[in-house]
Design an enzyme around this catalytic site. Structure first.
Site, PDB file in Angstrom:
ATOM      1  CG  ASN A 149     -20.404 -15.149  -2.884  1.00 48.27           C
ATOM      2  OD1 ASN A 149     -21.681 -14.657  -2.519  1.00 48.27           O
ATOM      3  ND2 ASN A 149     -20.081 -16.111  -3.551  1.00 48.27           N
ATOM      4  CG  HIS A 199     -10.716 -21.258   1.872  1.00 49.26           C
ATOM      5  ND1 HIS A 199     -11.113 -20.722   0.616  1.00 49.26           N
ATOM      6  CD2 HIS A 199     -12.104 -21.386   2.471  1.00 49.26           C
ATOM      7  CE1 HIS A 199     -12.614 -20.906   0.427  1.00 49.26           C
ATOM      8  NE2 HIS A 199     -12.865 -21.576   1.414  1.00 49.26           N
ATOM      9  CB  THR A 234     -10.568 -34.953  17.355  1.00 47.88           C
ATOM     10  OG1 THR A 234     -10.648 -36.213  18.157  1.00 47.88           O
ATOM     11  CG2 THR A 234      -9.062 -34.595  17.774  1.00 47.88           C
ATOM     12  CB  CYS A 319     -19.906 -23.049  -4.142  1.00 46.72           C
ATOM     13  SG  CYS A 319     -18.866 -22.662  -2.771  1.00 46.72           S
TER      14      CYS A 319
END
Length: 380
Positions: A149, A199, A234, A319
């Protein structure tokens, strides 16, 4: 404003946004409910799973929805290691992985006594031979990213997959940087687990998926029976539907998108001719990422001046945002005392960027490096 930090995150595509809004407004039932609202939601969920499976050319029931790439990495590595530790406690990864992998490995070492081998890059490369030499009888999992990355360097995933056909260890691949950009067929590459995050390919934040050929691994979240009993809770239906839409769109246009990005990359280097710089990546790196350093130019100051000029780039992984920290990837390449750690920035393109944006970037970069940027920046 010019956004050139697409390796950190990408803008939501128009089609993905439309899907997100439509499902949010019209399909609000719980996919686990048996009434008509629930059945309608469940249909959307199954369609999204099928669309993603078709892109990867895998069975539909191998796709598990998660909150993103980090959760997908954690679910695969922790889940499999903890469920199969009686078979062995040796894991293999590389020193240049995303922290979602490295910190997970460290957790398993410190809390559960796993033995992790961290392969070090040699001339900026990780080789299949290194993996072969590190394999042991008690190795149960190998984790290698598809593309780094920070540098864009591609790792030999195909070769490692072939190597592991003759070993019982499973193969986990963090494909977050390449999903939607390159053909991605885990079955052909002998990949057991593959993680992706929406994303990074113009889908919404907070959603991703794990491809899992394996069924024997522990859950991280307990409760309901969703996601083949592996991820309770959910499902985030609007985001999942938008993710599937974004991935299908990216896959459909991956060739012209790649050609466009290659053109932007070529233009950048042509316009930087005569400027003293070095690259922290090999010639086969992912076209979307340029990791470049300028001798005696502190990256912190470069980032600040580019930001003042309305251009967003980064020094590496998002990050660790908020504080400019030395890149653990470049440390693995050059050592902790190398000046390159303080001189390097990451520029990352997507198909939404333009030739005009690249021209503005190179113009301002040259002004900054040449010491003539003060007036220009004050005019922004």
């Amino acid at each position: 404003m010019i956004y050139l930090d697409n390796a950190a995150t990408t803008a939501l595509s128009k089609k993905a946004l439309e899907k997100l809004i439509t499902v949010s407004q019209e399909v609000f039932g719980n996919p686990s409910s048996i009434h008509s609202f629930g059945r309608k939601a469940n249909l959307i969920l199954r369609q999204a799973r099928q669309e993603i499976a078709q892109v990867l050319q895998v069975p539909t029931d191998t796709i598990i929805f998660t909150s993103g790439g980090s959760e997908a990495d954690n679910l695969a590595i922790k889940g499999y290691a903890l469920a199969n530790q009686k078979r062995g406690k040796h894991l293999i990864t590389t020193a240049i992985e995303h922290h979602a992998v490295l910190h997970t490995m460290q957790y398993l070492e410190e809390r559960f006594g796993f033995d992790v081998t961290y392969l070090q890059p040699i001339d900026q490369q990780i080789t299949a031979e290194q993996v072969k030499d590190a394999l042991r009888e008690d190795t149960i999992l190998v984790s290698v990213m598809y593309a780094n990355n920070e540098t864009g360097n591609l790792l030999p995933v195909q070769e490692i997959g072939q190597l592991l056909k003759d070993h019982p260890a499973v193969f986990h691949v963090d494909a977050v940087q390449v999903a939607g950009k390159v053909p991605l067929y885990p079955e052909d590459m002998n990949i057991d687990f593959l993680a992706a995050s929406a994303h990074k390919f113009h889908g919404p934040k907070g959603v991703g998926f794990l491809y899992s050929k394996q069924a024997s691994f522990d859950s991280l979240i307990h409760g309901g029976k969703q996601e083949r009993h592996h991820r309770a809770g959910t499902e985030n239906l609007p985001a999942i539907a938008a993710m599937a839409t974004a991935l299908v769109e990216q896959f459909k246009f991956k060739t012209p998108h790649l050609e466009h990005v290659i053109g932007l990359r070529k233009q950048f280097f042509e316009q930087m001719a005569g400027i003293d710089y070095y690259l922290n990546q090999d010639e086969n790196a992912l076209a979307h990422i340029i990791n470049i350093g300028f001798p005696n130019q502190l990256n912190e100051q470069l980032l600040m001046q580019l930001d003042l000029a309305g251009i967003a780039v980064s020094s590496g992984s998002a990050c660790t945002a908020g504080v400019i920290q030395n890149s653990h990837v470049l440390e693995a390449f050059y050592g902790k005392r190398s000046p390159r750690l303080k001189e390097s920035i990451r520029i990352s393109f997507s198909e939404t960027n333009t030739s005009e944006e690249v021209t503005k970037l190179t113009t301002i970069l040259k002004e900054i490096i040449g010491g003539t940027a003060t007036w220009h920046l004050k005019q922004q």
